[in-house]
Design an enzyme around this catalytic site. Sequence first.
Site, PDB file in Angstrom:
ATOM      1  N   LYS A 111      -9.781  13.364   8.626  1.00 35.36           N
ATOM      2  CA  LYS A 111      -9.278  13.012   9.945  1.00 35.36           C
ATOM      3  C   LYS A 111      -9.141  14.265  10.807  1.00 35.36           C
ATOM      4  O   LYS A 111      -8.962  15.381  10.291  1.00 35.36           O
ATOM      5  CB  LYS A 111      -7.886  12.369   9.828  1.00 35.36           C
ATOM      6  CG  LYS A 111      -7.823  11.047   9.097  1.00 35.36           C
ATOM      7  CD  LYS A 111      -6.377  10.568   8.998  1.00 35.36           C
ATOM      8  CE  LYS A 111      -6.243   9.281   8.224  1.00 35.36           C
ATOM      9  NZ  LYS A 111      -6.755   8.109   8.955  1.00 35.36           N
ATOM     10  N   ASP A 166     -12.100   7.520   4.306  1.00 36.74           N
ATOM     11  CA  ASP A 166     -10.882   7.258   5.069  1.00 36.74           C
ATOM     12  C   ASP A 166     -10.548   5.768   5.095  1.00 36.74           C
ATOM     13  O   ASP A 166      -9.590   5.359   5.744  1.00 36.74           O
ATOM     14  CB  ASP A 166     -11.024   7.793   6.504  1.00 36.74           C
ATOM     15  CG  ASP A 166      -9.692   7.911   7.215  1.00 36.74           C
ATOM     16  OD1 ASP A 166      -8.648   7.921   6.525  1.00 36.74           O
ATOM     17  OD2 ASP A 166      -9.684   7.987   8.459  1.00 36.74           O
ATOM     18  N   ARG A 218      -7.742  -0.113   1.314  1.00 37.74           N
ATOM     19  CA  ARG A 218      -8.247  -1.377   0.769  1.00 37.74           C
ATOM     20  C   ARG A 218      -8.726  -1.220  -0.664  1.00 37.74           C
ATOM     21  O   ARG A 218      -8.767  -2.191  -1.423  1.00 37.74           O
ATOM     22  CB  ARG A 218      -9.351  -1.930   1.669  1.00 37.74           C
ATOM     23  CG  ARG A 218     -10.625  -1.126   1.709  1.00 37.74           C
ATOM     24  CD  ARG A 218     -11.477  -1.471   2.914  1.00 37.74           C
ATOM     25  NE  ARG A 218     -10.878  -0.985   4.158  1.00 37.74           N
ATOM     26  CZ  ARG A 218     -11.335  -1.249   5.368  1.00 37.74           C
ATOM     27  NH1 ARG A 218     -12.413  -1.998   5.520  1.00 37.74           N
ATOM     28  NH2 ARG A 218     -10.727  -0.772   6.440  1.00 37.74           N
ATOM     29  N   ASP A 239       1.562   6.297   5.942  1.00 41.87           N
ATOM     30  CA  ASP A 239       0.537   5.441   5.366  1.00 41.87           C
ATOM     31  C   ASP A 239       1.006   4.765   4.088  1.00 41.87           C
ATOM     32  O   ASP A 239       0.258   4.007   3.479  1.00 41.87           O
ATOM     33  CB  ASP A 239      -0.749   6.237   5.111  1.00 41.87           C
ATOM     34  CG  ASP A 239      -1.997   5.388   5.305  1.00 41.87           C
ATOM     35  OD1 ASP A 239      -1.892   4.323   5.933  1.00 41.87           O
ATOM     36  OD2 ASP A 239      -3.072   5.800   4.832  1.00 41.87           O
ATOM     37  N   LYS A 256       0.841  -1.200   0.000  1.00 37.25           N
ATOM     38  CA  LYS A 256       0.000   0.000   0.000  1.00 37.25           C
ATOM     39  C   LYS A 256       0.876   1.250   0.000  1.00 37.25           C
ATOM     40  O   LYS A 256       1.728   1.430   0.872  1.00 37.25           O
ATOM     41  CB  LYS A 256      -0.898  -0.010   1.234  1.00 37.25           C
ATOM     42  CG  LYS A 256      -1.713   1.270   1.447  1.00 37.25           C
ATOM     43  CD  LYS A 256      -2.456   1.228   2.781  1.00 37.25           C
ATOM     44  CE  LYS A 256      -3.034   2.581   3.160  1.00 37.25           C
ATOM     45  NZ  LYS A 256      -3.658   2.575   4.505  1.00 37.25           N
TER      46      LYS A 256
END
Length: 464
Positions: A243, A313, A317, A254, A231
């Site tokens: 957020k 958010d 996936r 991330d 990812k």
Amino acid sequence: MTTFQYTDRPSPFSAAGAAAKIVYAVTPAEIEQGALDARALAWAKSAAFTGEAGAFLLVPGEGGEIGCALFGLGANPSEAPFIGGKLSKLLPAGDWQVQTGALTPEQAALGFGLGSYGFSRYKSDKRKDVRLSIAGGADAADIERQLAGVFLARDLVNTPTNEMGPAELEAAFRALGEHYGATVTAIVGDDLIKENFPLVHTVGRASVSAPRLLEMRWGQKGDPRITLVGKGVCFDTGGLDIKGAANMALMKKDMGGSANVMGLALMIMDAGLKVDLQVIVPAVENSISGNAFRPGDIYKSRKGLTVQIDNTDAEGRLILADALAYADENPPELLVDMATLTGAARVALGAELAPYFTDDEKLSSRLAEAAKAETDPMWRLPLWMGYDKDIRARAADLTNSPSGGMAGAITAALFLKRFVTATERWVHFDIYAWVTADKPHAPVGGEAFAIRALYKVIRDMAAK
């Protein structure tokens, strides 16, 4: 061929034949039994040095100069085999060698090397030049290789997004591949739509740095096919479901999944393992603008499954879905994906354990054995099909954010499982990619999770 470095830094290890002072790494029992150089033992007793874990003492020579050093391993060295990482900060500059019967030469060297890491790209401080001599019998090249992979992952995660957006991540990806003679390709911007990666495009289209799908191929066809998917969300604002400030502060990490698979790929290529390697990284920034994707939108994935957006958010996936579907079209012998995917994984296992999900019992056993052997902890969580109903949506095949707030790491893994239907051996890692408090072998900051253990598993596969 030299080992790839994203950041140039000197080796933490001494050159062959360098004269080195001794560090006696000892347990309390060895102090009590007097199993030590007589002069060092006398100095230890006079200084009340008992060998407790992390204790350190310099011992003067006959002329008052530094003669040697003592380092405590504690009563159970096996519980902290990388405690020697502290020595990289404690020892004076120069060349040193560890003498110990409680740690293997590999543990002593790897612990020291891991602990020597520092991210000083934006600081004027100079690194103290402490070097360790790797004891005979240890595979020095493989230790350096593992450090390089870990350091690459740490460096990429630690670099702020203004210098590690999708374009910069691509540059690092290309540099790694080109160093080892790999073939590297990228599908960028609106070409993602043409090439049928709609979810990657959807998540990243609001950023000024275009979304992209990066791919690296290395090795020989006919060798075991290994595919790594990471990812690559270079920053996650949360999108329109934005957020709060506290939760956004660390979102440069991330892309930790991509950093980790790149570190693992470095180890594989540097070792010259006989595998057919494929590395896939969907690289995006989840930003906010007039064309950002919205809650309630429904999109078709590469696989044809439709996904209802119930939270912008939960974007990781989405990009992994397209990447995994692509990987699954030509099923490898092993498919590994790594992602900083859910907060639920942290609630379940904390920041130190890497949760993994797989239906393959033999693979799980190999992973557990490698994790123990390499002191690279991970823990299996279930792909509990009883929760599969939770990822269904009313208006689409799937939701990207089930309601209820329970079993979030499992439902995320089940979502990804829908896109891996042909590959028999698949494992999903939901990692944190960050160290929250200094450890002997790891400072606060970006971290590699499970890749040393995965390297061992893949190395064993390649050797058969």
